[in-house]
Design a protein around this motif. Structure first.
Motif, PDB file in Angstrom:
ATOM      1  N   THR A   1     -51.431 -81.279  11.086  1.00 43.81           N
ATOM      2  CA  THR A   1     -53.050 -80.859  10.651  1.00 43.81           C
ATOM      3  C   THR A   1     -52.443 -79.734   9.245  1.00 43.81           C
ATOM      4  O   THR A   1     -53.379 -79.473   8.875  1.00 43.81           O
ATOM      5  CB  THR A   1     -53.773 -80.475  11.304  1.00 43.81           C
ATOM      6  OG1 THR A   1     -54.375 -81.525  12.482  1.00 43.81           O
ATOM      7  CG2 THR A   1     -54.933 -79.894  10.718  1.00 43.81           C
TER       8      THR A   1
ATOM      9  N   SER B   1     -58.564 -75.718  20.884  1.00 40.32           N
ATOM     10  CA  SER B   1     -58.536 -75.516  19.704  1.00 40.32           C
ATOM     11  C   SER B   1     -58.509 -76.025  18.813  1.00 40.32           C
ATOM     12  O   SER B   1     -57.886 -75.620  17.633  1.00 40.32           O
ATOM     13  CB  SER B   1     -56.691 -75.076  20.076  1.00 40.32           C
ATOM     14  OG  SER B   1     -56.505 -76.041  20.484  1.00 40.32           O
ATOM     15  N   LEU B   2     -58.466 -77.682  18.700  1.00 36.44           N
ATOM     16  CA  LEU B   2     -58.450 -78.182  17.203  1.00 36.44           C
ATOM     17  C   LEU B   2     -60.093 -78.704  17.049  1.00 36.44           C
ATOM     18  O   LEU B   2     -60.125 -79.145  16.052  1.00 36.44           O
ATOM     19  CB  LEU B   2     -57.810 -79.640  17.583  1.00 36.44           C
ATOM     20  CG  LEU B   2     -56.575 -79.364  18.291  1.00 36.44           C
ATOM     21  CD1 LEU B   2     -55.888 -80.753  18.828  1.00 36.44           C
ATOM     22  CD2 LEU B   2     -55.345 -79.306  17.024  1.00 36.44           C
ATOM     23  N   ARG B   3     -60.680 -78.096  17.707  1.00 41.08           N
ATOM     24  CA  ARG B   3     -62.316 -78.186  17.200  1.00 41.08           C
ATOM     25  C   ARG B   3     -62.829 -77.886  15.983  1.00 41.08           C
ATOM     26  O   ARG B   3     -62.078 -77.007  15.143  1.00 41.08           O
ATOM     27  CB  ARG B   3     -63.128 -77.835  17.995  1.00 41.08           C
ATOM     28  CG  ARG B   3     -63.775 -78.502  19.726  1.00 41.08           C
ATOM     29  CD  ARG B   3     -65.225 -77.651  20.508  1.00 41.08           C
ATOM     30  NE  ARG B   3     -66.521 -77.506  19.620  1.00 41.08           N
ATOM     31  CZ  ARG B   3     -67.100 -78.097  19.303  1.00 41.08           C
ATOM     32  NH1 ARG B   3     -66.677 -79.397  20.003  1.00 41.08           N
ATOM     33  NH2 ARG B   3     -68.242 -78.257  18.229  1.00 41.08           N
TER      34      ARG B   3
ATOM     35  N   ARG C   1     -61.374 -79.024  13.306  1.00 39.80           N
ATOM     36  CA  ARG C   1     -59.980 -79.058  12.445  1.00 39.80           C
ATOM     37  C   ARG C   1     -58.903 -80.694  12.425  1.00 39.80           C
ATOM     38  O   ARG C   1     -58.669 -80.677  11.366  1.00 39.80           O
ATOM     39  CB  ARG C   1     -58.607 -77.823  13.023  1.00 39.80           C
ATOM     40  CG  ARG C   1     -58.871 -76.985  12.838  1.00 39.80           C
ATOM     41  CD  ARG C   1     -59.835 -76.865  11.149  1.00 39.80           C
ATOM     42  NE  ARG C   1     -58.398 -76.112  10.512  1.00 39.80           N
ATOM     43  CZ  ARG C   1     -57.566 -75.298  10.528  1.00 39.80           C
ATOM     44  NH1 ARG C   1     -57.827 -74.527  11.338  1.00 39.80           N
ATOM     45  NH2 ARG C   1     -56.059 -75.403   9.277  1.00 39.80           N
TER      46      ARG C   1
END
Lengths: 352, 352, 352, 352
Positions: free
Chosen positions: D22, D48-50, D52
């Motif tokens: 990412t 943790s990827l919310r 993104r």
């Protein structure tokens, strides 16, 4: 009842002595000293002892240690040797959890601990406190220098390979190239305000330390030589700081000689330790865990010979504060006073 | 000697029962069952028990539980109620560590645990296993549904504020708006293969869970109502998963009434618990630590009234596997068989 | 490129500033000072920076801070206020990570921090560094007193309930009885040699602290009053030490008024924060985890209303060293220099 | 932009690939597959990827992997080899994080992984993904079998001692008696529901495992032989489970030959790795810490020769999920597509 005094009880070996001795049926704790904390209730410093230990810290002067039967030193290096003479003169037995009475060679002591030894004569009579190796001498001792935490795990892990009693005098391993890769929880660094052992530094982290030279190296080598009965011992010792509170895991590597390749090591170890109440030789193929001895005086060993090759791997676990320190101290106390060796030491490990 | 059986000993409450009962002078463990592990040595599953526990897991059929004096259920919810009838008929006392005999309201049980209750009659006679509240009833009980881990901490933390015995019947707090912010170590989730409680998920992490509704909520509310003797109880209960193995810390918040503002709560709590061997009301201003009860059956409480305002903060710690489960079970066993309540439960907490 | 100086970079906020600023495309770190470590390479103290940061610590004298565009103070309380005047005179913008410019009431400052405030005039112009609340003022500020770690989580967790912008001036909650049960990792205590935050003390343990009164209490109350636009704010704030390195979890409890019961809080929060790059209002029913923001500048919020009753529970997580300190500092720096607010702050949280 | 697909992204190497890719300026993640989680948002599994990562898991069928430029397999062993043929035929480059393309000897593969190898021809052309050793071949490869986590640390720790390029063809060590005492965090066991890696089992605990034989042993031996250019390699490899999330620490012990005793190993290592962006040879006397590379693609090495004797000790640390897995994958991707090798891999380690 044996009247016991504790000098310097504000560290981890101190609170551990209190935990064990409070549950010992034949011990009465007479006094616990701390010059800086004199007057403070022990249970205020260690809330685990609330309701169980009523003592206050006292100054050494007020402690009347000479009226005790035995005194433990849970102090920094150098304290025990400054007070041992007076205590012995009064007929008190001395057990030192620090290093004052471990190294027999005064030059070595001074090199590694950076101080003069103030009582070489007492050092000369002191017995090294590792019961599985030195039981008879401990029973008769007036002064015991308790084995260090790492040294206990390494020596008991290697003794069956070196002791003529076990080997029949045959040389089974290349004793000059022993490797001990040892890992300790952070309580081994003591209850001291230091950055390196802060939770934010030491947790979720792993590192070696002291690879250039660690104080336990000469102690282990001295012990292995004594066990082997010869001087041909060489050791590479690498300690590691491990993100846990208690526990030591030593992974030992030795090279087998031709003669050594013919031996059944599982049997050798089981036989060597068959009467030892605190040493557990696990079944072949086992992987001992430090938590299996957490809070107990046990030490567990497993032997591996990967691929049936010429390298033997010995795995050893202990609780550094119990079998590696205070528990071993109580074990020696029992021996010195003719009590059953396991008295007060039957706690089962806390798992999980 | 009391002959004790354990049904389902492969979880954390099971190994903890074994640790405690093995050290109990009046108990003989007759059998421990596990259908899936039958034939396996208990010490092979839990290496902490090597050399101390000689039992093998057996099938329920082979365990001859009806010949025991008492049987513990350390099983998933629903097992105890399926076997209680036969055991009681044989004169065996039953102690359930799961929830089968906690909730008196069958509809509530079915709502929260998703199963029918198979023996409402036994449930009706069952006693809630929280000795500090229910001592007399436990002494006479044939079936005890042991209090849950969170519920023990919350109820003992609030009892002095609600019990007419302590309050003289005055309403000291707004009982309909109690808040319990509770934190538990991950052993509370049990010895179950699940992703959420893996070390790589749960360590170095903190989170709430079950905010919408947790099974312990109705249990706590039922208990508080019984203690208060009225129905006007409302509770917001938020449990949190904490990166440690053992321990529960409940932080309780209550609003004082006008009458309640005049009370000395330190004195109220000390007085309420003055004869309790396992409840420690700490000095004013204290902050209890979970490790101060690690491995012990103690529960410690501290009371704060910040700024002398109308909010009271009560801090409570316990070991979720001991006072919150197996230790409380042994405490009840002692009561049910007329033994001293502290027998086998005098272990000192492991610190550090 | 903005020339940035860092005063006192030997703590955790210092190393975190270095990590973030090194990756910031418009910043050049000019100097980092430490009187005690002057001459030491920064990468020798913080090995994570080896190969990435070439700076050495310098004395404040050698650092030529007046030639910087901005200076961060990652120092103990009291240092920034002693140097701010000279820097401002030289046209340098000042960002303080300590508390010198947080509390507007000098008497409060002196009461909680135990020192005189040496520059009340600068304090008067200083802006409180919480961008989501104070964005416009920060953009024009010469001096920013960055919000504390706990205060950031509590204020952003409560702002939508108090801000007239969100509530339309209606009183939705009982603002005089707010409860914040907050939990912090041990890095919040700083990189200081202390016994209480040793790994052997703080791991596998949980406890509250400072219940009687914590320095962040007046800061939070001041902030909430400013957000609400009135003085009727009362807060019970209980911080807890949690066995993890990084992370804050605040569990907030508020009582809804009658008017407040009619509101859809999920919508209210989503709307309030809809344009904020660093605030994530999670879906209804969520339980945010501290690790979901580990190492990132994000803050996540979830709203619960258990049983649809009159108590609202707000869960907030942040990384205390990023959004709670150094990341927020960089965010303010971006605002003060007209850069995109997220510049240099796009790291994704480290999970697991 | 390189179009990348990820097969099986629900494990730790998957989320780590997402974190890294990412932030990679030349990569577009086209699809991520998971049969069991198809339809679920990636950010719902990994919070943790919310905000993104916007992807959802898809079925392999819907993923149109043949339209990608490269596909990563973050799957259990055996998956990559079943799909590689079709992808290669479509011109897609394949990078496998599992073991399908590591072991060149099919019999060895079948012995250690318990399955037939389904595409020996592709295996024959596959390149071992360890850039510091195999850079040229990786640049031209269509299929890369990424080096395992332990093997990366051991091979890079030993390469300068074995590579003729460094040694000038001299035999410096006894290559048949190498010892690797390796320690890994629990994320190395993967995101799998298992009892042994529960927090309540693995934290505050330390143990060896797989001493009898571990799958990484043949991989390491194969690699060392290739580096040395001869077959005289013998390795004792003992992995240990360490109570931390991320990180591998390998402590390597080798015996020096007579010729080997004359060499300056600090210089040898510094020279060997002088152009490597991700390998840091630390100053003599250093003790690398796993946290110094937490979240980064760096690997740090320190060399010790205790007592200037004939045993060399090499300390190596890496992040098992970055340099030991996904980061190395991105490094290989960069090489395979002619991008700068460090692109997308410049994150600084997270400390503390």
């Amino acid at each position: 009842m044996i009247k016991v005094g504790i000098v310097g009880g504000t560290g981890y070996t101190g609170v551990e002595l209190l935990r064990l001795l409070t549950q010992h049926p034949e011990v009465k704790i007479q006094a616990i000293t701390s010059r800086t904390e004199a007057g403070m209730s022990v249970a205020d410093m260690f809330p685990s002892l609330r309701g169980r230990v009523d003592l206050k810290f006292t100054t050494p002067e007020d402690a009347k240690l000479t009226e005790c039967d035995a005194v433990f030193f849970a102090t920094p290096h150098g304290v025990a040797m400054s007070q041992a003479k007076e205590l012995l003169a009064a007929g008190v037995k001395v057990l030192d959890l620090a290093a004052d009475f471990r190294l027999k060679d005064i030059a070595e002591f001074q090199k590694w601990y950076g101080m003069e030894h103030s009582c070489p004569d007492i050092l000369a009579e002191a017995v090294y406190g590792l019961p599985e190796i030195n039981r008879d001498a401990i029973q008769k001792a007036r002064v015991v220098g308790l084995a260090g935490c790492y040294p206990t795990s390494v020596q008991l892990g290697l003794a069956p390979l070196l002791s003529p009693k076990a080997t029949g005098g045959k040389q089974l391993i290349d004793g000059e190239h022993i490797i001990s890769d040892s890992k300790s929880g952070t309580s081994g660094a003591g209850r001291k305000a230091e950055i390196g052992t802060l939770m934010a530094e030491a947790s979720d982290n792993f590192k070696a330390y002291g690879v250039k030279g660690h104080r336990h190296l000469p102690e282990i080598v001295q012990g292995l030589k004594a066990i082997a009965g010869h001087e041909q011992i060489g050791l590479t010792f690498v300690p590691h700081l491990t993100p846990m509170i208690r526990g030591i895991h030593s992974t030992l590597y030795v090279r087998l000689t031709e003669a050594g390749k013919a031996v059944d090591y599982q049997k050798l170890y089981e036989n060597f330790y068959k009467d030892e109440p605190f040493v557990d030789v696990m079944p072949a193929g086992s992987h001992p865990e430090t938590r299996s001895v957490r809070g107990s005086n046990g030490l567990r060993i497993a032997i591996h010979r990967p691929g049936n090759g010429d390298t033997l791997v010995i795995l050893v676990v202990e609780d550094n504060l119990v079998k590696g320190a205070s528990g071993q101290g109580v074990q020696c106390l029992n021996l010195m006073f003719g009590l059953p060796e396991t008295m007060g030491l039957t706690q089962i490990a806390l798992l999980p």
